[in-house]
Design a protein around this motif. Structure first.
Motif, PDB file in Angstrom:
ATOM      1  N   ILE A   1      19.523   1.110   5.758  1.00  0.00           N
ATOM      2  CA  ILE A   1      18.491   0.268   6.370  1.00  0.00           C
ATOM      3  C   ILE A   1      18.862  -0.051   7.812  1.00  0.00           C
ATOM      4  CG2 ILE A   1      17.447  -2.038   6.307  1.00  0.00           C
ATOM      5  CD1 ILE A   1      17.555  -1.895   3.269  1.00  0.00           C
ATOM      6  N   LEU A   2      20.147  -0.325   8.045  1.00  0.00           N
ATOM      7  CA  LEU A   2      20.593  -0.602   9.413  1.00  0.00           C
ATOM      8  C   LEU A   2      20.411   0.621  10.302  1.00  0.00           C
ATOM      9  CD1 LEU A   2      22.019  -2.378  11.515  1.00  0.00           C
ATOM     10  CD2 LEU A   2      24.199  -1.562  10.601  1.00  0.00           C
TER      11      LEU A   2
ATOM     12  N   ASN B   1      18.386   3.116   9.862  1.00  0.00           N
ATOM     13  CA  ASN B   1      16.958   3.381  10.014  1.00  0.00           C
ATOM     14  C   ASN B   1      16.325   2.435  11.027  1.00  0.00           C
ATOM     15  OD1 ASN B   1      14.027   2.444   8.619  1.00  0.00           O
ATOM     16  ND2 ASN B   1      14.306   4.630   8.958  1.00  0.00           N
ATOM     17  N   GLY B   2      16.702   1.161  10.958  1.00  0.00           N
ATOM     18  CA  GLY B   2      16.131   0.197  11.891  1.00  0.00           C
ATOM     19  C   GLY B   2      16.524   0.491  13.332  1.00  0.00           C
TER      20      GLY B   2
ATOM     21  N   TRP C   1      14.014   1.729  16.356  1.00  0.00           N
ATOM     22  CA  TRP C   1      13.960   1.010  17.632  1.00  0.00           C
ATOM     23  C   TRP C   1      14.239   1.968  18.791  1.00  0.00           C
ATOM     24  CZ3 TRP C   1      17.984   0.383  21.149  1.00  0.00           C
ATOM     25  CH2 TRP C   1      17.709  -0.473  22.219  1.00  0.00           C
TER      26      TRP C   1
ATOM     27  N   ARG D   1      12.619  -4.496   2.556  1.00  0.00           N
ATOM     28  CA  ARG D   1      13.270  -3.852   3.687  1.00  0.00           C
ATOM     29  C   ARG D   1      13.304  -4.770   4.901  1.00  0.00           C
ATOM     30  NH1 ARG D   1      10.831   1.441   6.606  1.00  0.00           N
ATOM     31  NH2 ARG D   1       9.378  -0.162   7.332  1.00  0.00           N
ATOM     32  N   SER D   2      12.202  -5.456   5.159  1.00  0.00           N
ATOM     33  CA  SER D   2      12.157  -6.364   6.298  1.00  0.00           C
ATOM     34  C   SER D   2      13.129  -7.523   6.123  1.00  0.00           C
ATOM     35  CB  SER D   2      10.726  -6.892   6.474  1.00  0.00           C
ATOM     36  OG  SER D   2      10.656  -7.824   7.534  1.00  0.00           O
TER      37      SER D   2
ATOM     38  N   THR E   1      16.698  -6.270   6.504  1.00  0.00           N
ATOM     39  CA  THR E   1      16.964  -5.956   7.910  1.00  0.00           C
ATOM     40  C   THR E   1      17.277  -7.219   8.702  1.00  0.00           C
ATOM     41  OG1 THR E   1      15.518  -4.007   7.830  1.00  0.00           O
ATOM     42  CG2 THR E   1      16.028  -4.911  10.004  1.00  0.00           C
ATOM     43  N   ARG E   2      16.485  -8.251   8.480  1.00  0.00           N
ATOM     44  CA  ARG E   2      16.712  -9.512   9.177  1.00  0.00           C
ATOM     45  C   ARG E   2      18.043 -10.135   8.754  1.00  0.00           C
ATOM     46  NH1 ARG E   2      11.801 -11.647  11.247  1.00  0.00           N
ATOM     47  NH2 ARG E   2      12.416 -13.794  10.837  1.00  0.00           N
TER      48      ARG E   2
ATOM     49  N   ILE F   1      20.894  -8.167  10.536  1.00  0.00           N
ATOM     50  CA  ILE F   1      20.978  -8.518  11.954  1.00  0.00           C
ATOM     51  C   ILE F   1      21.619  -9.889  12.126  1.00  0.00           C
ATOM     52  CG2 ILE F   1      19.631  -9.039  14.025  1.00  0.00           C
ATOM     53  CD1 ILE F   1      17.609  -6.942  13.108  1.00  0.00           C
TER      54      ILE F   1
END
Length: 352
Positions: free
Chosen positions: A45-46, A48-49, A53, A195-196, A199-200, A203
């Motif tokens: 996920i990291l 991919n994010g 970006w 996923r959102s 991801t948060r 981060i």
């Protein structure tokens, strides 16, 4: 006749208990493997994010951005291992020697008090009278097994993350296909929210880790504690495990500070308490604007439960598993089952 029935019942009970224990042991091993897969998914996920970006920022196709990021990551890892490997190994050896010496100093200080003597005598009695190589052989073998398991786990996490980030839609479509057609749109919405939210959370954790690591290295340097930078790196890494990690990170700091003096050790303890207060009341509220907000008591409960059942990997994955659990409860139970249109703050933040 009654005696024969009683014997058979005892035998059956023993066999049943044995089967239950065997199944539980198998489930624990399976759960550990699943947690490694989950950790790899977080890494994916990291990747991919960051790749998405970079793709938006550079206007390059996702595949190109992903490939460039992966090559950059591999180059950084190899370059760091090549250039800093010797220094890090030397620092790690020095850190271990300093910690061993600090433990010896702490033991000598304990022997100067009556309760300390009793504590050391009790620990010595628990260890037994055996000495020599045979005494340490099981510990060495256990350490080698732990190292092998750790290296294998890191490789599994890396490759799972690489494959997940390469084509995340493949796995998303596969999971959605497991749901009846009438519920697939909802399942897709839940997966997007998960996923959102994750991801948060990632981060937010990375920001907290960086801040705590820098503050720890600077603070220990000002206090004159040796190996401040390696201790700062350790503190940053352990910050990944909320609540428990900072407490564990403070232990080697205090042990090394004892070599300088008792006053320095007290200052280090006060510094860690102050740093945790700053993190709790200043850093965390700011980071929570990015990171999902989790109930601290619930996170601690899940951490302790997972640590007891599955060890270190369980404690490390407790917080992101709590994120997953809360999203599923809020969306599938509170919102869908109970009909509450406002399931909770976590899903709102994740969908924002």
């Amino acid at each position: 006749m009654n005696h024969s029935n009683t014997v058979w019942r005892v035998v059956l009970a023993i066999i049943l208990v044995g089967l239950i224990l065997a199944v539980l042991d198998l489930l624990i091993v399976t759960a550990s493997v699943l947690l490694l897969m989950f950790a790899g998914t977080l890494f994916g996920i990291l990747l991919n994010g960051v790749s998405r970006w970079a793709s938006r920022w550079t206007k390059l196709p996702y595949a190109w951005s992903y490939t460039a990021l992966l090559m950059l990551l591999v180059a950084i890892v190899i370059g760091s291992a090549w250039y800093l490997g010797g220094q890090l190994a030397q620092q790690a050896s020095t850190l271990w020697s300093e910690l061993d010496s600090a433990v010896g100093d702490a033991e000598r200080q304990l022997r100067q008090t009556e309760w300390g003597k009793l504590l050391i005598e009790y620990a010595s009695d628990q260890e037994g009278d055996s000495a020599g190589v045979r005494q340490w052989t099981p510990h060495i073998w256990s350490g080698l097994q732990s190292i092998a398991w750790g290296v294998t786990g890191l490789l599994v996490i890396f490759f799972v993350g690489v494959y997940v980030a390469f084509d995340p839609e493949l796995y998303r479509r596969g999971l959605v296909k497991l749901v009846p057609p009438s519920r697939r749109n909802r399942a897709d919405e839940v997966l997007q929210t998960l996923r959102s939210a994750l991801t948060r959370w990632i981060i937010g954790r990375l920001i907290s880790m960086a801040i705590v690591g820098v503050f720890t290295a600077v603070g220990l340097s000002l206090l004159g504690v040796p190996l401040a930078i390696p201790l700062g790196v350790v503190a940053a890494l352990l910050t990944f495990v909320p609540n428990i990690g900072p407490v564990v990170a403070a232990i080697p700091q205090v042990l090394l500070a004892l070599q300088i003096g008792t006053d320095t050790a007290v200052y280090v303890i006060v510094f860690n308490i102050a740093l945790q207060a700053v993190e709790s009341y200043l850093i965390t509220p700011i980071v929570q604007k990015i990171e999902v907000s989790l109930p601290p008591a619930l996170v601690i409960f899940v951490q302790l439960l997972m640590a007891v059942l599955l060890g270190l990997i369980g404690a490390m994955m407790a917080a992101p598993l709590t994120v997953v659990m809360m999203v599923l409860v809020q969306m599938l139970y509170i919102q869908d089952r109970l009909g509450d249109p406002k399931p909770g703050q976590l899903t709102k933040e994740a969908q924002a």
